[in-house]
Each structure stands twice: as structure tokens, then as C-alpha cells.
Write an enzyme that holds these catalytic residues in place. Structure first.
Site, short mmCIF file in Angstrom:
data_model
loop_
_atom_site.label_atom_id
_atom_site.label_comp_id
_atom_site.label_asym_id
_atom_site.label_seq_id
_atom_site.Cartn_x
_atom_site.Cartn_y
_atom_site.Cartn_z
N CYS A 2 0.85 -1.20 0.00
CA CYS A 2 0.00 0.00 0.00
C CYS A 2 0.88 1.25 0.00
CB CYS A 2 -0.85 0.09 1.27
SG CYS A 2 -2.00 -1.25 1.45
N ARG A 16 -4.84 7.06 0.60
CA ARG A 16 -3.96 5.94 0.27
C ARG A 16 -4.43 5.16 -0.95
NH1 ARG A 16 -5.56 1.95 4.13
NH2 ARG A 16 -3.63 0.82 3.83
C1 LIG Z 1 -3.84 -5.81 4.25
C2 LIG Z 1 -4.24 -4.34 4.31
C3 LIG Z 1 -3.00 -3.51 4.02
C4 LIG Z 1 -2.72 -3.50 2.55
C5 LIG Z 1 -1.41 -4.11 2.25
O1 LIG Z 1 -0.38 -3.52 2.46
N1 LIG Z 1 -1.51 -5.38 1.79
C6 LIG Z 1 -0.69 -6.14 0.94
C7 LIG Z 1 0.57 -6.77 1.51
O2 LIG Z 1 1.60 -6.09 1.51
O3 LIG Z 1 0.58 -7.93 1.92
C8 LIG Z 1 -4.81 -3.94 5.66
C9 LIG Z 1 -5.04 -2.42 5.76
C10 LIG Z 1 -6.21 -2.23 6.73
C11 LIG Z 1 -6.47 -3.64 7.26
C12 LIG Z 1 -7.85 -3.93 7.88
C13 LIG Z 1 -8.15 -2.94 9.01
O4 LIG Z 1 -7.07 -2.89 9.95
C14 LIG Z 1 -9.45 -3.30 9.72
C15 LIG Z 1 -9.54 -4.77 10.16
C16 LIG Z 1 -8.72 -5.03 11.41
C17 LIG Z 1 -8.84 -6.48 11.87
O5 LIG Z 1 -8.02 -6.67 12.99
C18 LIG Z 1 -8.41 -7.41 10.76
C19 LIG Z 1 -9.27 -7.20 9.54
C20 LIG Z 1 -9.24 -5.75 9.03
C21 LIG Z 1 -10.38 -5.67 8.00
C22 LIG Z 1 -7.88 -5.39 8.39
C23 LIG Z 1 -7.51 -6.35 7.25
C24 LIG Z 1 -6.18 -5.98 6.56
C25 LIG Z 1 -6.16 -4.53 6.06
C26 LIG Z 1 -7.17 -4.40 4.91
#
Ligand SMILES: C[C@H](CCC(=O)NCC(=O)O)[C@H]1CC[C@H]2[C@@H]3[C@H](O)C[C@@H]4C[C@H](O)CC[C@]4(C)[C@H]3CC[C@]12C
Length: 325
Positions: A2, A16
């Protein structure tokens, strides 16, 4: 991976790219001032600043990925797998789980200065949201409408708060290493370079753009960090909201990931699921998605901010072509 940025052009814009291989079902969510935020290890916040951002609503709770409050403080969580470490409960500190971290800061702080005060006695405690939704290893960009920014990382050494003079965060490695790496690219420039290699020989300058010949362009977080810092540092500042928001999205699109370029598992590719940005002065929230590059917006409805129910706006994922004939 990200990329999160703050771009200042009169007003400041914060948001972002969310890059991932699967979508969580996120939408634009406005949490009004009287929605009661319950915390696992601390008193609830029954009144707080209103928050607008991208979130997954699970059991009536907004799990924010990124957002900003009505006072112009923004915060985004980005993947930080490896160095990230969360802790057991510490009775001497305020214990906040990583999924509560965005509401905790944006609910109570107007500026980065105020956020720093809360961060000085905060412990990111390791408690999953549910048996289904485990914690993600994250680090955070926090920035306010003055343009000031910090990076927050929880590692085995504790909670670290770093000044972020470039207003950009990507992923690994730890933030000080990303900053140090910039020095390797100091000579990257929009200007055409002077031939200092062999000044007495006239080189065949076969292309424009040689000032950025050594700019990295890969999908990895180190490359995106350098490319975004360069792009944003030279981005024009507009005279209107439309110009600014257009420039803002160009900044994010410089590091967006197209499908099938970043394989994370056999047959699975990470891509930029959405790009978003919020005007930290007006609270208007803008976004585009992979399938819909049109910029969509949700205005902050100031007269509805005292209610208790979440306001949810599903993402518009379908591209609308502007036919001219
Ligand atoms: C994985 C992504 C970040 C994006 C990224 O860098 N991913 C690719 C990678 O490098 O592996 C993160 C950003 C915000 C996160 C979410 C948020 O923190 C809200 C939520 C928090 C919960 O503890 C887990 C699910 C949940 C829904 C998270 C899932 C993972 C997310 C979606």
C-alpha cells in the site's frame, strides 16, 4: 502493499492506495459523534469527533482501514508484516488493540501534536477482533491539515513515533530505513541532467526524461516509496478543488499496481483495489476503484454528525464512460 500520502496544496489531502489480492467488502463509512466506541481494555468513547473513511462494518463496528476526522486529522494503516509486534496488556499504559487504534486517535485528537501525547503512553495490545478476523500486522501514517506527518510502528522495541518529513508511507522495512534509502536517489530530478560522466564528449541524448532515469519503478515497497516521494515533491499545486484533487490522484496513480504484475501466491495477484483521499479542511471524501477510475465523492453532512448510527456508502465499482456523441 500500500501507499499512503499527505499532499498539501492550499488545503491538505490525505489518503492511500489499498493494494491487495482480495477485497474485504469495504465501503465509505461516516461514524458520527454519538456512535459509542467501545474499547476492549478501556472506557468507551460515547462522544468523539466524527470520522469519515474506508471501513469494513462487522457486527455494527467500523473497522477502519484509513480515514480522517472532522478536525482534519488523518490516519491510515498499512501492511508491516515482519517487523510488526503487538504486546500483551500493560497495566501501566493505555491498552488499545490495533483495530481500535484509528477510532481511538481520530476520535480524540485534532492535530499530530495531540496524537503524539496519546501515543506517549499507549500499548498496542494483541487481541483479535474475532475468531474470524485476526489482527493484521500494520504500521500507520498520521497527518493533519497543517501538513505535519508522523509514522507509527510497533516493533519488539516498543511503540515508535517518527517524524515523517516526506509525508509518504509504504510498507517494509522500518520507516528510518526507508528514509535513509532516499539518499541513494538524491540526484533524481525532473530536469535534464548535465553530462558530468565525460563532459568533453557530446552524448547522444536520445530521449527526454533522463533526469529520472534512475528512479525505481517496481511494485516493491522500497521502489514505491522513492517514486512517490519524487512524484509528490514535484507535483503542481492547483488553484481549485478540482485541480487539487486531480493532482492528488495523479500522485497515487504513479504507484498504483495493475492486475497481474505482482504475484503473491500461485495465480493470485495483488492490485490497487481502491485509491482514496479526503480534503482535511472540508471533510469531503474522494475515491476511485480498480474498476471505476472516475472520482466519486461523499460530502461531510455537518447537520447529520450528531446522530448515533453509522452512515454507509457502498463503493461504486462500475466505470461510467462519458460518451461525447
Ligand atoms: C492488508 C491491508 C494492508 C494492505 C497491504 O499492504 N496489503 C498487501 C501486503 O503487503 O501484503 C490492511 C489495511 C487495513 C487492514 C484492515 C483494518 O485494519 C481493519 C480490520 C482489522 C482487523 O483486525 C483485521 C481485519 C481488518 C479488515 C484489516 C484487514 C487488513 C487490512 C485491509
Amino acid at each position: 502493499m500500500c501507499t499512503s500520502i499527505i499532499y498539501t496544496a492550499g488545503d491538505s489531502y490525505f489518503g492511500r492506495n489499498l493494494d491487495l489480492e482480495v477485497s474485504f467488502g469495504q465501503e465509505v463509512v461516516v461514524t458520527p459523534r454519538n456512535y459509542p466506541f467501545k474499547f476492549r481494555k478501556g472506557p468507551s468513547l460515547d462522544q468523539h469527533y466524527a470520522i469519515t473513511g474506508m471501513a469494513l462494518v462487522e457486527d455494527g463496528y467500523p473497522l477502519y482501514f484509513d480515514g480522517a476526522n472532522e478536525k482534519g486529522l488523518g490516519m491510515a494503516g498499512l501492511n508491516f508484516d515482519g517487523p510488526c509486534h503487538y504486546f500483551p496488556e500493560d497495566p501501566a499504559k493505555n491498552n488499545v488493540t490495533p483495530f481500535e487504534f484509528i477510532p481511538y486517535i481520530l476520535g480524540q485528537c485534532k492535530t499530530v501534536v495531540e496524537a503524539r501525547k496519546l501515543l506517549s503512553n499507549l500499548n498496542l495490545v494483541k487481541i483479535d477482533f474475532s475468531a474470524k478476523l485476526h489482527l493484521s500486522p500494520l504500521h500507520w501514517l498520521i497527518a493533519d491539515k497543517s501538513g505535519e506527518a508522523i509514522a507509527v510502528e510497533s516493533t519488539t522495541e516498543g511503540l515508535k513515533v517518527y517524524d515523517n518529513p516526506v509525508g509518504v508511507l509504504t510498507n517494509n522495512p522500518e520507516f528510518p530505513k526507508q528514509l535513509l534509502n532516499l539518499s541513494n536517489y538524491q540526484s533524481v530530478s525532473p530536469d535534464y541532467p548535465k553530462n558530468t560522466l565525460i563532459p568533453e564528449v557530446k552524448l547522444n541524448t536520445y530521449s527526454r526524461g533522463f533526469g529520472s532515469h534512475f528512479l525505481p519503478g517496481g511494485m516493491d515497497s522500497g521502489s514505491r516509496f522513492v517514486k512517490e516521494v519524487f512524484t509528490k515533491a514535484h507535483a503542481p499545486k492547483g488553484k481549485s478543488e478540482i485541480e487539487n484533487i486531480t493532482n492528488y490522484f495523479h500522485n497515487l496513480h504513479a504507484v498504483e499496481q495493475q492486475k497481474r504484475l505482482d504475484q503473491v501466491a500461485p495465480g493470485q495477484f495483488e492490485y490497487t483495489i481502491y485509491s482514496d483521499g479526503i480534503n482535511l479542511t472540508t471533510g469531503t471524501f474522494y475515491y476511485s476503484t480498480y474498476g471505476n477510475k472516475q472520482i466519486n465523492a461523499v460530502k461531510l453532512e455537518k447537520d447529520r454528525l450528531d446522530q448515533t448510527e453509522l452512515m454507509e456508502y457502498p463503493l461504486q465499482n462500475e466505470q461510467v464512460i462519458n460518451f461525447q456523441n
